[in-house]
Design a protein around this motif. Sequence first.
Motif, PDB file in Angstrom:
ATOM      1  N   PRO A  45       0.133  13.650 -18.421  1.00  0.00           N
ATOM      2  CA  PRO A  45      -0.272  12.459 -17.646  1.00  0.00           C
ATOM      3  C   PRO A  45       0.533  12.179 -16.302  1.00  0.00           C
ATOM      4  N   PHE A  46      -0.215  11.369 -15.522  1.00  0.00           N
ATOM      5  CA  PHE A  46       0.392  11.120 -14.195  1.00  0.00           C
ATOM      6  C   PHE A  46       1.332   9.967 -14.383  1.00  0.00           C
ATOM      7  N   THR A  47       2.609  10.050 -13.908  1.00  0.00           N
ATOM      8  CA  THR A  47       3.550   8.946 -13.771  1.00  0.00           C
ATOM      9  C   THR A  47       4.255   8.830 -12.459  1.00  0.00           C
ATOM     10  N   LEU A  48       4.781   7.537 -12.216  1.00  0.00           N
ATOM     11  CA  LEU A  48       5.414   7.110 -11.131  1.00  0.00           C
ATOM     12  C   LEU A  48       6.968   6.833 -11.404  1.00  0.00           C
ATOM     13  N   ALA A  49       7.070   7.305 -12.752  1.00  0.00           N
ATOM     14  CA  ALA A  49       8.445   6.972 -13.425  1.00  0.00           C
ATOM     15  C   ALA A  49       9.414   7.528 -12.282  1.00  0.00           C
ATOM     16  N   SER A  50       9.624   8.680 -11.736  1.00  0.00           N
ATOM     17  CA  SER A  50      10.521   9.195 -10.911  1.00  0.00           C
ATOM     18  C   SER A  50      10.776   8.563  -9.786  1.00  0.00           C
ATOM     19  N   TYR A  51       9.625   7.858  -9.140  1.00  0.00           N
ATOM     20  CA  TYR A  51       9.822   7.168  -7.684  1.00  0.00           C
ATOM     21  C   TYR A  51      10.375   5.728  -8.283  1.00  0.00           C
ATOM     22  N   ARG A  52      10.058   5.165  -9.323  1.00  0.00           N
ATOM     23  CA  ARG A  52      10.602   3.916  -9.823  1.00  0.00           C
ATOM     24  C   ARG A  52      11.878   4.131  -9.991  1.00  0.00           C
ATOM     25  N   GLN A  53      12.395   5.197 -10.625  1.00  0.00           N
ATOM     26  CA  GLN A  53      13.903   5.095 -10.890  1.00  0.00           C
ATOM     27  C   GLN A  53      14.417   5.458  -9.890  1.00  0.00           C
ATOM     28  N   LEU A  54      14.228   6.028  -8.674  1.00  0.00           N
ATOM     29  CA  LEU A  54      14.800   6.131  -7.614  1.00  0.00           C
ATOM     30  C   LEU A  54      15.066   4.963  -6.745  1.00  0.00           C
ATOM     31  N   PHE A  55      14.034   4.161  -6.959  1.00  0.00           N
ATOM     32  CA  PHE A  55      14.178   2.716  -5.975  1.00  0.00           C
ATOM     33  C   PHE A  55      14.763   1.695  -6.917  1.00  0.00           C
ATOM     34  N   GLY A  56      14.363   1.682  -8.382  1.00  0.00           N
ATOM     35  CA  GLY A  56      14.281   0.544  -9.287  1.00  0.00           C
ATOM     36  C   GLY A  56      15.439   0.390  -9.947  1.00  0.00           C
ATOM     37  N   GLY A  57      16.261   1.367  -9.732  1.00  0.00           N
ATOM     38  CA  GLY A  57      17.633   1.016 -10.658  1.00  0.00           C
ATOM     39  C   GLY A  57      17.475   1.463 -11.809  1.00  0.00           C
ATOM     40  N   GLY A  58      17.992   0.751 -12.986  1.00  0.00           N
ATOM     41  CA  GLY A  58      17.924   1.053 -14.295  1.00  0.00           C
ATOM     42  C   GLY A  58      19.262   1.848 -14.674  1.00  0.00           C
ATOM     43  N   SER A  59      19.369   2.353 -16.003  1.00  0.00           N
ATOM     44  CA  SER A  59      20.873   2.681 -16.582  1.00  0.00           C
ATOM     45  C   SER A  59      21.101   3.818 -16.002  1.00  0.00           C
ATOM     46  N   ASP A  60      20.485   4.856 -15.896  1.00  0.00           N
ATOM     47  CA  ASP A  60      20.761   6.291 -15.274  1.00  0.00           C
ATOM     48  C   ASP A  60      20.409   6.433 -13.961  1.00  0.00           C
ATOM     49  N   ALA A  61      20.545   5.459 -13.248  1.00  0.00           N
ATOM     50  CA  ALA A  61      20.039   5.364 -11.775  1.00  0.00           C
ATOM     51  C   ALA A  61      20.761   6.194 -10.767  1.00  0.00           C
ATOM     52  N   VAL A  62      19.975   6.836 -10.149  1.00  0.00           N
ATOM     53  CA  VAL A  62      20.777   7.613  -8.817  1.00  0.00           C
ATOM     54  C   VAL A  62      20.883   6.780  -7.697  1.00  0.00           C
ATOM     55  N   PRO A  63      22.156   6.730  -7.029  1.00  0.00           N
ATOM     56  CA  PRO A  63      22.066   5.856  -5.918  1.00  0.00           C
ATOM     57  C   PRO A  63      21.422   6.078  -4.821  1.00  0.00           C
ATOM     58  N   PHE A  64      20.168   6.229  -4.874  1.00  0.00           N
ATOM     59  CA  PHE A  64      18.996   6.830  -3.618  1.00  0.00           C
ATOM     60  C   PHE A  64      19.128   5.735  -2.487  1.00  0.00           C
ATOM     61  N   PRO A  65      19.071   4.430  -2.809  1.00  0.00           N
ATOM     62  CA  PRO A  65      19.025   3.450  -1.374  1.00  0.00           C
ATOM     63  C   PRO A  65      20.351   3.789  -0.618  1.00  0.00           C
ATOM     64  N   THR A  66      21.223   4.079  -1.371  1.00  0.00           N
ATOM     65  CA  THR A  66      22.628   4.063  -0.702  1.00  0.00           C
ATOM     66  C   THR A  66      22.265   5.324   0.261  1.00  0.00           C
ATOM     67  N   TRP A  67      22.028   6.400  -0.254  1.00  0.00           N
ATOM     68  CA  TRP A  67      21.943   7.759   0.351  1.00  0.00           C
ATOM     69  C   TRP A  67      21.010   7.475   1.719  1.00  0.00           C
ATOM     70  N   LEU A  68      19.809   6.922   1.182  1.00  0.00           N
ATOM     71  CA  LEU A  68      18.894   6.694   2.391  1.00  0.00           C
ATOM     72  C   LEU A  68      19.329   5.850   3.499  1.00  0.00           C
TER      73      LEU A  68
END
Lengths: 289, 399
Positions: free
Chosen positions: A59-82
């Motif tokens: 299936p096609f999913t946007l979960a990765s993109y959402r997780q990078l920007f949307g936070g969540g429990s196991d979020a990667v601090p991607f916005p900080t890096w960016l």
Amino acid sequence: MNTPTPLRRKRSRTPRLLGTLLLAVVALVFLLPFVIQLATTFKTDPQAAASPLSLIPHPFTLASYRQLFGGGSDAVPFPTWLGNSVLVTVVVTVGRVFFDSLAGYALARLRFPGRGLLTVGLISVMAVPGVVLMIPKFLVVQYLGIYDTYTAMIVPLLVDAVGVFIMKQFFESVPQEIEEAARVDGAGVFRTYWSVILPMAKPALITLTVLSFQGTWNEFTHFVVTTQSADHATLTTGLVQFVSGGLGSGTQYPLKLTAALLATVPVAVVFFVFQRHFVRGGSTGALKE
Amino acid sequence: MRTATAATAAVVEPGRGGATSTRRGPTRRGSSAARGQGLWGWLFVSPMVVILGLFLALPVVMALWVSLLNWDGQSNPFSGAADFVGLRNYQDLFTHDGLTRTLFMTSLRNNLYYVLLVVPLQTGLALALALAVNRRRLKGKGLFRTAFYFPSVTSSIAVSTVFLFLFQSSGAVNSLLKWVGIKGPNWFTDARGLVWVVLGGLGLVDPAAPPAALADHGALGLSWWDWLSGPSIAMCTIIFLVVWTTSGTFMLMFLAALQDIPEAQLESARLDGANGRQVLRHVIVPALRPVLFLVITLGLIGTWQVFDQVYVMSQGAPANTTLTPAFLSYGVSFKDAQYGTGAAISFVLLAIILLMTGLQRLLLRERDAGGARVALTRRVRARVRTQRQAQDQAGRAGR
């Protein structure tokens, strides 16, 4: 004048077609990693593991993109890096273009005592390979008490020897008469530089801007030795921590590849916008690293 | 006043000479224009002087000092609190039996393999791509160039991440290999040397048991087996990645040189009856020689600095077979806090790279002389050709 060569005419078209086909296959091999990367960013973890080659996510999913920007429990601090990458790259690029062109102009056009020595110094500094400076740079940054600060990330990159050299070469090619005319019209040194010569240097300035944007955005070793805390992580240092297992657990390849992809997009955009400068124009000489 | 100084500057002009002139004229001449320029000049270069001085020149001097110390990074290295050991850090790298030397020699060996594989591969591939893409009647030239150059634009970290994914044991590369019936290795954990894997595959040697003569004797702390077994499979992964990312840049350099060959020259060679191979040999290859030297030496300088890819993809593992001097220097300093040793490794690396640069200078100087010679004969040949043509025409007209 442009006589078609008889030799070429006689040859059949098949070998040429085969050659082009072969070239197309090679080109595909060059691009395939990016295509697979792009496809994987829309996959789920199990799917990426099960069929790493498939180019159609199902299936096609946007979960990765959402997780990078949307936070969540196991979020990667991607916005900080960016944010850090954008901040550092913008400041460094603006500073570099200004300081490099200032120094290049002075070395090419102004006569002052010590200029010859500075030019020699510049060329010898260019010969020092970056990797050798890793530990030394760390020592100085620590000695100055700016370790793990934005100052340490930005200031050392504000001037680069190669950029000064590019600008110097360019300014030397500008006819002297233009400057003299400006002087006769009553312009001072800075005025001549800023409103007469600099606008003429647009091609060189664009080259320098693209090079320093690309260089700073992709910079890694400098940030590795001048920063430590997660707050100062850039896309490169953050991504490395994430990829080598410091942050995320398990494989999480779709997420990792999405982060890598997003880190590539800005340089890719700049590349496609200024493609002429890279691929065709006379600036190829400037691309030697 | 302004116009007067401008006039003086204009009068002084002829004496200015080339822009690279280093004669100190302005202060001597004492004109106010020159004095003003001196002030502005220093003002203009001051950011460069401060930043390059502080973060380039000073670090080199500091590190040179630190490489003579036994320093753990804690005490002040300039107050005499750290032991001054002289050249011992350097000596230990080469002569002192122990872990430091073993690791350093292993890293040198790995980097040597890396250089010996990467430089010919990236140069050859870049040249082949440039020649292919430079064909006049190739459709979609720009597209091909873009495709080949694009990997060079991206960050080493991002593409290393992609390769981590592609080369996992059940990843895309091994899936592809399975299609053609080959069982792919565990790319990142396989420490076996390539030479022995290949020889073993051919049934010539037993890759698991090195011959005693090689395993028992050695040089500089490593057995001959260690020196000769070839780059590990893990190192090959990094080599793939690097060749893939760098050949585009070098292709552009070759391409620039190819396009600098005057069309007329190619035409006249063909008119003179040269076939494709002769044109390649007598016109294209001589024109490419200088760039070839440049690409090879840039490659030699670059390949001794491999760090990012090792950091992301392998961290020196497995069994230290992807450890390189740059990565070792980093690890020894930041993880083991032996800054003296780390700095010493940096300077050995610097010496190696300077040697490569020196080699380049030497070769380039020869190239310049050779280039001049080629240009001269070319000109003579061209003149002879035009004369012959003129004679032909005259003859035809006379008839």
